[in-house]
Write a protein that holds these residues in place. Structure first.
Motif: not given
Length: 198
Positions: A81-104
């Protein structure tokens, strides 16, 4: 439940309307199951029903504030929706909560697979949107984190190459764009050619 199993089967077959109907029945049986809202939200997204998808992802996060997949999906929905401030807010939250799994990240080759998202994907997208917002230092932090988590994920190399060009260091950006190209990221080819001419 039988409804959630049926819904998943329909979802995987591309019957998103049928999946929504069955997820809705499953939600009536288990209204506190946050994953059902995320899954139904994904089916709504597949039909471009973004308001319904948004409501479902928000409901997931009301039930489980640590649900990093719902945070990611919500962030990506706002980015479309081009609402990048909101997008960044939620992606930062996701990054904080996401488990450290790579190669998936092979699990999520297309945007309709909502069962998993790699932390490097979250970081790469956050870095991209932060760059578009002109928040270059923050953008650099996220793309560097994405590269560290998964060195063979091309997106953050592409973003870092563009980012370095935007802050007046195009020559430093070239190796990152070349790396993105070598990893098969075709949009980097045009960017690389443009930056080489700078």
């Amino acid at each position: 439940t039988i409804h959630s199993s049926r819904a998943m089967a329909k979802y995987l077959q591309g019957d998103f309307i049928g999946a929504i109907q069955d997820y809705s029945k499953a939600i009536l049986e288990m209204p506190q199951n946050q994953n059902l809202y995320t899954l139904r939200g994904g089916a709504y997204e597949a039909l471009n029903k973004e308001r319904e998808a948004e409501a479902d992802f928000i409901k997931t996060l009301e039930l489980d504030p640590n649900h990093y997949i719902a945070s990611y999906r919500l962030g990506m929905l706002y980015s479309r929706r081009k609402e990048l401030e909101k997008a960044v807010k939620w992606l930062k939250i996701s990054f904080e909560k996401a488990p450290d799994l790579s190669n998936l990240d092979h699990v999520i080759k297309d945007r309709n697979n909502i069962l998993f998202v790699g932390k490097q994907v979250v970081a790469g997208n956050a870095g991209n949107f932060l760059m578009q917002l002109g928040r270059f230092d923050e953008s650099m932090e996220y793309v560097d984190a994405a590269i560290q988590i998964e060195p063979n994920y091309p997106n953050p190399y592409f973003v870092k190459g563009l980012l370095l060009a935007q802050i007046g260091r195009p020559k430093e950006g070239i190796p990152y764009l070349e790396k993105a190209v070598s990893l098969g990221y075709t949009p980097a080819v045009q960017a690389l050619n443009m930056i080489k001419m700078m």
